[in-house]
Design an enzyme around this catalytic site. Structure first.
Site, PDB file in Angstrom:
ATOM      1  N   CYS A 120       0.730  -1.353   0.080  1.00  0.00           N
ATOM      2  CA  CYS A 120      -0.161   0.098  -0.090  1.00  0.00           C
ATOM      3  C   CYS A 120       0.817   1.406   0.060  1.00  0.00           C
ATOM      4  CB  CYS A 120      -0.702  -0.149   1.236  1.00  0.00           C
ATOM      5  SG  CYS A 120      -2.119  -1.358   1.175  1.00  0.00           S
ATOM      6  N   HIS A 261      -3.647   6.763   2.363  1.00  0.00           N
ATOM      7  CA  HIS A 261      -3.921   5.625   1.826  1.00  0.00           C
ATOM      8  C   HIS A 261      -5.296   5.207   2.272  1.00  0.00           C
ATOM      9  CE1 HIS A 261      -4.027   1.749   0.611  1.00  0.00           C
ATOM     10  NE2 HIS A 261      -3.911   1.172   2.098  1.00  0.00           N
ATOM     11  N   ASN A 291     -10.093  -0.839  -1.125  1.00  0.00           N
ATOM     12  CA  ASN A 291      -8.699  -0.646  -1.010  1.00  0.00           C
ATOM     13  C   ASN A 291      -8.116  -1.136  -2.165  1.00  0.00           C
ATOM     14  OD1 ASN A 291      -5.876  -0.762  -0.323  1.00  0.00           O
ATOM     15  ND2 ASN A 291      -6.175  -1.784   1.718  1.00  0.00           N
TER      16      ASN A 291
END
Ligand code: UT7
Length: 336
Positions: A120, A261, A291
């Site tokens: 990520c 994020h 995500n």
């Protein structure tokens, strides 16, 4: 990897492109696959739906689409590109790199490039690396892609993970800034391998090559200790954001836009609260994308540029936390 403040050349982001697959996977669709419900997913994560690739779509494909939009909107000829960095944990193949596959597909004849594996934080690490390359004077036009096809490693029988992730790509062009003070002001990147066992894919690498046993044991999917990662993410993302602000004599109130994020809306809210950033200055698009791992931050940049929330001169912080663990932040004065 902290940078010194003595840099004659500043790098800037001069454009953003994106690609989202058309296919939508809603929480109600997931209710048919696992024992879950829309109310639980929305209240615990902030996610309502995510995009999933169709047959024939995968990481290099999404990257190429995002890059083509980037080249068009920045009026850049592909022959000018010096470097392509593809941040991803879902490459088309283990090797060759997705960067090579992308380079061939877009016809970038004069460049080199590589894949960057930081989950990520991949896009932030890629951006931080690209800005260093530009500052060194070695390269003038670098494409950084944040892209993941998370559906390719998702176990749609595991309600703990399959509700969280989606597919998507964002790409930016990094080049020298002509205007003093505009561009990437500072960046921090760090890793903490003590987190490696909490979020990972068990098999398919050299430690545990693919076998009938690994497939039967669902070891080619993402595995996560959600609670542990949640706690570490809240602390980690806030820490690396505060660190870059303090290093530059700033605090949360100086930030015009925060693009974190997107792993869980509750993680984002807690981070913003610790930084004392008003929620109106926080980009949140997890509701419709889930995500997308390395995709979340360039997609956040893209949305913020499109809807006019990101304006020239805005003091902007990007912050990421991911598997590894990996942590990164970037401080920018938006350049266009
Ligand atoms: O990108 C970086 C990596 N990822 C992250 O940062 C994600 C970090 N973790 C999270 O976002 C959260 O921990 C989750 C969203 C994964 C889970 O939320 P939680 O509030 O920590 O829930 P939990 O794991 O504590 O589970 C609470 C309950 C459990 O039931 P019991 O044991 O209390 O009866 C779970 O079994 O919710 C249950 N549960 C679900 N129920 C409905 C877990 N997943 C689901 C589900 N639908 N999908």
């Amino acid at each position: 990897m902290n940078r010194s403040n003595h840099r004659p050349i500043l790098a800037k982001i001069s454009g953003v492109g994106h690609y989202m697959p058309e296919k939508v996977l809603t929480n109600h669709d997931l209710e048919k696959l696992v024992d879950t419900n829309d109310e639980w997913i929305v209240s615990r994560t902030g996610i309502s739906e995510r995009r999933i690739v169709a047959d024939g779509e995968f990481t290099s494909h999404m990257s190429v689409n995002a890059i083509n939009e980037l080249l068009e909107t920045t009026d850049t000829d592909v022959s000018e590109i010096d470097v392509i960095i593809v941040a991803t944990v879902t490459p088309d193949r283990l090797f060759p790199s997705t960067a090579c596959l992308v380079q061939e597909k877009i016809g970038a004849k004069n460049c080199w490039g590589f894949d960057l594996s930081a989950a990520c934080s991949g896009f932030v690490f890629g951006l931080n690396t690209a800005s260093r390359f530009v500052e060194s004077g070695a390269y003038k036009k670098i494409i950084v892609v944040g892209v993941d096809t998370m559906s390719s490693i998702m176990n749609y029988k595991d309600r703990n993970t399959c509700i969280l992730f989606g597919d998507g790509a964002g790409a930016v062009l990094v080049e020298p800034s002509e205007e003093e003070g505009f561009g990437i002001i500072d960046s921090l990147s760090s890793i903490d391998g003590s987190g490696a066992e909490h979020l990972y894919m068990p098999a398919g690498g050299s430690e545990k090559p693919a076998s009938h046993e690994t497939v039967d044991a669902d070891e080619h999917y993402l595995h996560q200790d959600g609670k542990k990662v949640y706690i570490d993410a809240v602390r980690g993302m806030a820490d690396i954001s505060i660190k870059i602000l303090e290093k530059n004599g700033l605090n949360g109130e100086d930030i015009d836009l925060f693009i974190p994020h997107q792993a869980n809306k509750r993680i984002i809210d807690s981070t913003a609260k610790r930084l004392k950033i008003d929620s109106s200055k926080v980009v949140i698009n997890i509701g419709s994308y889930g995500n997308t791992t390395a995709g979340t931050i360039p997609l956040g940049l893209y949305d913020a540029v499109q809807d006019g929330r990101l304006k020239k001169g805005y003091v902007t912080v990007l912050a990421a936390f991911g598997a590894g663990y990996t942590l990164g932040s970037t401080l920018l004065k938006w350049a266009y």
